[in-house]
Every structure is written in C-alpha cells, then in structure tokens.
Design a protein around this motif. Structure first.
Motif, PDB file in Angstrom:
ATOM      1  N   VAL A 107      -5.450 -10.087   4.938  1.00 40.02           N
ATOM      2  CA  VAL A 107      -4.567 -11.167   5.385  1.00 40.02           C
ATOM      3  C   VAL A 107      -3.114 -10.711   5.302  1.00 40.02           C
ATOM      4  CG1 VAL A 107      -3.730 -13.489   4.863  1.00 40.02           C
ATOM      5  CG2 VAL A 107      -6.188 -13.003   4.789  1.00 40.02           C
ATOM      6  N   ARG A 108      -2.747 -10.118   4.183  1.00 40.81           N
ATOM      7  CA  ARG A 108      -1.364  -9.644   3.991  1.00 40.81           C
ATOM      8  C   ARG A 108      -0.958  -8.627   5.049  1.00 40.81           C
ATOM      9  NH1 ARG A 108      -0.361  -5.491  -0.749  1.00 40.81           N
ATOM     10  NH2 ARG A 108      -1.344  -4.227   0.873  1.00 40.81           N
ATOM     11  N   ASP A 109      -1.876  -7.725   5.391  1.00 35.51           N
ATOM     12  CA  ASP A 109      -1.568  -6.623   6.297  1.00 35.51           C
ATOM     13  C   ASP A 109      -1.915  -6.922   7.745  1.00 35.51           C
ATOM     14  OD1 ASP A 109      -0.794  -5.366   3.991  1.00 35.51           O
ATOM     15  OD2 ASP A 109      -2.552  -4.054   3.856  1.00 35.51           O
ATOM     16  N   ASP A 110      -2.262  -8.184   8.039  1.00 35.17           N
ATOM     17  CA  ASP A 110      -2.584  -8.609   9.411  1.00 35.17           C
ATOM     18  C   ASP A 110      -3.751  -7.819  10.006  1.00 35.17           C
ATOM     19  OD1 ASP A 110      -0.554 -10.614   9.601  1.00 35.17           O
ATOM     20  OD2 ASP A 110       0.933  -9.035   9.916  1.00 35.17           O
ATOM     21  N   GLU A 111      -4.738  -7.500   9.169  1.00 30.65           N
ATOM     22  CA  GLU A 111      -5.942  -6.833   9.644  1.00 30.65           C
ATOM     23  C   GLU A 111      -7.051  -7.864   9.862  1.00 30.65           C
ATOM     24  OE1 GLU A 111      -7.172  -3.703   7.059  1.00 30.65           O
ATOM     25  OE2 GLU A 111      -5.174  -2.792   6.957  1.00 30.65           O
ATOM     26  N   LEU A 114       0.358 -16.307   1.202  1.00 37.67           N
ATOM     27  CA  LEU A 114       1.058 -15.090   1.615  1.00 37.67           C
ATOM     28  C   LEU A 114       1.900 -15.280   2.868  1.00 37.67           C
ATOM     29  CD1 LEU A 114      -1.878 -12.575   0.999  1.00 37.67           C
ATOM     30  CD2 LEU A 114       0.206 -12.783  -0.380  1.00 37.67           C
ATOM     31  N   GLY A 115       1.848 -16.473   3.450  1.00 40.45           N
ATOM     32  CA  GLY A 115       2.645 -16.737   4.646  1.00 40.45           C
ATOM     33  C   GLY A 115       2.164 -15.966   5.866  1.00 40.45           C
ATOM     34  N   ARG A 116       0.846 -15.886   6.028  1.00 38.23           N
ATOM     35  CA  ARG A 116       0.262 -15.148   7.144  1.00 38.23           C
ATOM     36  C   ARG A 116      -0.761 -16.020   7.869  1.00 38.23           C
ATOM     37  NH1 ARG A 116       3.707 -11.992   5.679  1.00 38.23           N
ATOM     38  NH2 ARG A 116       3.548  -9.712   5.442  1.00 38.23           N
ATOM     39  N   HIS A 117      -1.087 -15.623   9.085  1.00 42.15           N
ATOM     40  CA  HIS A 117      -2.144 -16.285   9.849  1.00 42.15           C
ATOM     41  C   HIS A 117      -3.324 -15.311   9.922  1.00 42.15           C
ATOM     42  CE1 HIS A 117       0.307 -19.691  11.036  1.00 42.15           C
ATOM     43  NE2 HIS A 117       1.287 -18.850  11.370  1.00 42.15           N
ATOM     44  N   PRO A 118      -4.414 -15.582   9.233  1.00 45.59           N
ATOM     45  CA  PRO A 118      -5.539 -14.641   9.204  1.00 45.59           C
ATOM     46  C   PRO A 118      -6.118 -14.382  10.596  1.00 45.59           C
ATOM     47  CG  PRO A 118      -5.776 -16.331   7.525  1.00 45.59           C
ATOM     48  CD  PRO A 118      -4.650 -16.766   8.399  1.00 45.59           C
ATOM     49  N   LYS A 119      -6.592 -13.167  10.776  1.00 45.50           N
ATOM     50  CA  LYS A 119      -7.271 -12.781  12.009  1.00 45.50           C
ATOM     51  C   LYS A 119      -8.741 -12.519  11.676  1.00 45.50           C
ATOM     52  CE  LYS A 119      -3.090 -10.508  13.748  1.00 45.50           C
ATOM     53  NZ  LYS A 119      -2.490  -9.196  14.138  1.00 45.50           N
ATOM     54  N   ALA A 158      -3.279 -13.288  -4.819  1.00 46.81           N
ATOM     55  CA  ALA A 158      -2.215 -13.394  -3.816  1.00 46.81           C
ATOM     56  C   ALA A 158      -0.882 -12.929  -4.401  1.00 46.81           C
ATOM     57  CB  ALA A 158      -2.109 -14.828  -3.310  1.00 46.81           C
ATOM     58  N   ASP A 159      -0.590 -13.337  -5.627  1.00 44.77           N
ATOM     59  CA  ASP A 159       0.649 -12.911  -6.276  1.00 44.77           C
ATOM     60  C   ASP A 159       0.675 -11.403  -6.459  1.00 44.77           C
ATOM     61  OD1 ASP A 159       3.109 -13.450  -8.064  1.00 44.77           O
ATOM     62  OD2 ASP A 159       1.737 -12.351  -9.396  1.00 44.77           O
ATOM     63  N   TRP A 160      -0.437 -10.836  -6.898  1.00 49.41           N
ATOM     64  CA  TRP A 160      -0.543  -9.383  -7.112  1.00 49.41           C
ATOM     65  C   TRP A 160      -0.312  -8.627  -5.807  1.00 49.41           C
ATOM     66  CZ3 TRP A 160      -1.181  -6.977 -11.798  1.00 49.41           C
ATOM     67  CH2 TRP A 160      -1.584  -5.633 -11.805  1.00 49.41           C
ATOM     68  N   LEU A 161      -0.963  -9.094  -4.758  1.00 47.35           N
ATOM     69  CA  LEU A 161      -0.823  -8.436  -3.454  1.00 47.35           C
ATOM     70  C   LEU A 161       0.581  -8.602  -2.882  1.00 47.35           C
ATOM     71  CD1 LEU A 161      -4.257  -9.490  -1.938  1.00 47.35           C
ATOM     72  CD2 LEU A 161      -3.559  -7.142  -2.431  1.00 47.35           C
TER      73      LEU A 161
END
Length: 341
Positions: A217-221, A277-282, A318-321
């Motif tokens: 999720v963090r890396d938009d994968e 994380l402020g992302r939109h999962p793919k 999430a905090d760790w990542l």
C-alpha cells in the motif's frame, strides 16, 4: 498488559515481545527442567528463546542452529541464552545435544521448497523423526503450520483441530503433514508428551502478512487478492503460547491452532493501511471462496485471547512502515494457492 503506541527501534520491539506474563511464568513452573530450542535461528526463534530465559532466568536455556546469519549467536549470548552450533540433518549431532526436559522444535524449510524438494522433505520429515527419537524422554512442542489443512470456505470460521490434515498440492504443505506424523508416531511409541503447534501467521514489525500488505500500500504496488482472507497473531503472543504448551503437553501429542480469532479480509486490511498511510490501495486478482484459515477457539479456551489485538498491530505496522524502519525482506507469500514456495 500496557501496549505501547509505537516502537522507536528494533530493540524496543524485541524488549516488549520478550516480556513474560505472569501466566507464562506460572506455566513454566509446572514444566521443570532445562529448555532447548531447536532451530533457534529463524524469524521467531531468537525472541522465543529470550522470552523463555526472561520467564525462567534460573534455568539453562539453549538455542540450537547452524548460526549462518551474523549476529544471532552473539545476541542470544547477550540475552543469557546458550548457543549450541549443530546441523540438525546430522544424526550424530542431534544425539550429542544436551537432553533438556523441554524441547521447542522450530526447524523446517519452506521458502525454496520447490527448488530443492529432497532437502525440503529431509528437513521437514527426517529431522523431526530423528529429534523425536533422540528426545523421547522430553516434552516436545513442535512448530507446525496451518498449511497442513485443506482450504476451507472463508465464511467457515477456519479449520478446527478436528479437520484431517489433507493439504492442497505442494511439497511444503505435504511434508509438514509428514513432520507432524513423525512426532505423532514417536509420541505414541515412547509416550512422549507434546503439542503440534499449528501457527498461522505470526506478526512482527519487520515481517509478516500485515507488513507485506502495508508495504505494498505504501509503495503503490498492487495487492493480489487470490488468497482473499487471512489469520494473524502477534509474534509475542505466539511465542508465549508455544512456551506455555510445555505445561499443557498431552500424551500422545495433540494439535493446537495458534492464531488470532478473526478471519480477516485482505481488501479490508489494505483499506485500513490506506487510511493510515494516505494511499489508495491497488488490487489484482479475484478473492477465492476458500483459504488457509484456522479456528483458534481451542487456543483461546486453554490460554485466553491474544494480548495484542488486530487494530493495534495494524497501527504499529503502519507507523513502522511510514518511517521506513528495518525489514527482514522475507515476504510470507501468504497469497500462494498452489503450494509452490
């Protein structure tokens, strides 16, 4: 237990994870004698051995491995755990090990199993047979996996211990059934008390299903939904149950599922990480109607629910990542459905 809001370092994670509960101290008092951890060099072994030493500081706690990974031996020594170098594929080396009253068997082979099938079977079946014979006078808690079960419907609540171990195809899962059968055979033959510890899946900040999903999720994968549901448990909780099983060993040995009480939807998990994380999962793939899922009610009845709830594990991860903290770079491959690792 007071749960931290975050971890500032790997040392803080491991210190929290290896703090024993009163229940663990009490149970280990009912399982006297030295403790030996076979296969201590894996992801869970060092913290389990350290937890054992902190729970029973007056006892000899030994950790056996080849110690091919730098720093593991030294970290165990610092924690008061005695490292013992041995190759568990060597029968003479097993016979020469100190015969502790309490054995936690953690050795095995999963990743790369398809690449060297004979080695996988030797590690997962031959080694357990040799250990079960050599330590027939001990209590043996043998780490296994939820992968010994067949896939079950995602709305079933998971496979209970009464479900026969008939896994889907694949040398890893099938050889894990063989591992259990060896411990069962020698437990029946020699009256060796034990438990078969069917774990599904342990969570640490540095690895695990939550780490895998959160990182993507963090890396938009894209996240593969083929295995659309999972179970997880905090590694510290899993380690504690493993050690407490020494006092709850049965003759003959019997299985116990060790995981969290929830059947968790992967899509939902990704959504929770997206919010944090402020992302939109793919996503890719279609969720299967079945999965490798375990029913943990027996564990909860014997030992109580896990001390660390799912929501807190998600927040911690999430905090760790978000701070790009340390990772073991060891994906769980939880999404694999064909048994090829």
């Amino acid at each position: 237990m007071t749960l931290p809001t975050r971890f500032d370092s790997v040392e803080a994670v491991e210190d929290f994870m290896t703090a024993p509960s009163a229940a663990l101290v009490a149970d280990l008092a009912r399982a006297p004698g030295d403790i030996i951890v076979l296969g201590v060099g894996g992801k869970m072994g060092p913290t389990l051995a350290r937890l054992a030493k902190r729970a029973a500081p007056e006892r000899r706690v030994m950790g056996v491995a080849r110690f091919s990974e730098p720093g593991v031996r030294e970290a165990l020594e610092t924690a008061g755990v005695e490292p013992v170098a041995a190759d568990l594929l060597d029968r003479a080396a097993i016979e020469a090990l100190p015969k502790a009253a309490n054995v936690v068997f953690m050795a095995g082979r999963k990743f790369g199993a398809t690449g060297d099938v004979p080695l996988t079977w030797a590690m997962n079946v031959q080694v357990p047979a040799m250990v079960a014979e050599a330590f027939r006078e001990s209590r043996i808690v043998a780490f296994s996996t939820g992968c010994v079960y067949p896939f079950v419907p995602v709305d079933s609540g998971g496979a209970s211990e009464e479900v026969a171990p008939v896994p889907p195809p694949g040398d890893y899962a099938t050889s894990c059934v063989g591992r259990e059968r060896m411990f069962e055979y020698f437990s029946n033959r020699h009256g060796t008390p034990g438990r078969l510890f069917r774990l599904n899946y342990a969570i640490d900040m540095r690895y695990g299903v939550l780490h895998d999903i959160g990182r993507k999720v963090r890396d938009d994968e894209p996240i593969d939904l083929s295995m659309g549901h999972v179970n997880v448990i905090w590694q510290g909780d899993a380690n504690e149950v493993a050690l407490r099983c020494l006092a709850h060993a049965t003759t003959p040995t019997t299985p116990i599922n060790v995981t969290g009480p929830e059947t968790i939807e992967v899509r939902w998990l990704a959504g929770e990480f997206g919010k944090l994380l402020g992302r939109h999962p793919k996503f890719t793939g279609t969720p299967g109607a079945t999965g490798w899922l375990n029913d943990s009610r027996r564990m909860v009845t014997e030992f109580g629910p896990p001390a660390v709830p799912l929501a807190r594990m998600i927040e911690w991860t999430a905090d760790w990542l978000s701070r790009d903290m340390a990772t073991l770079n060891k994906p769980t491959h939880y999404e694999v459905r064909d048994g090829k690792y």
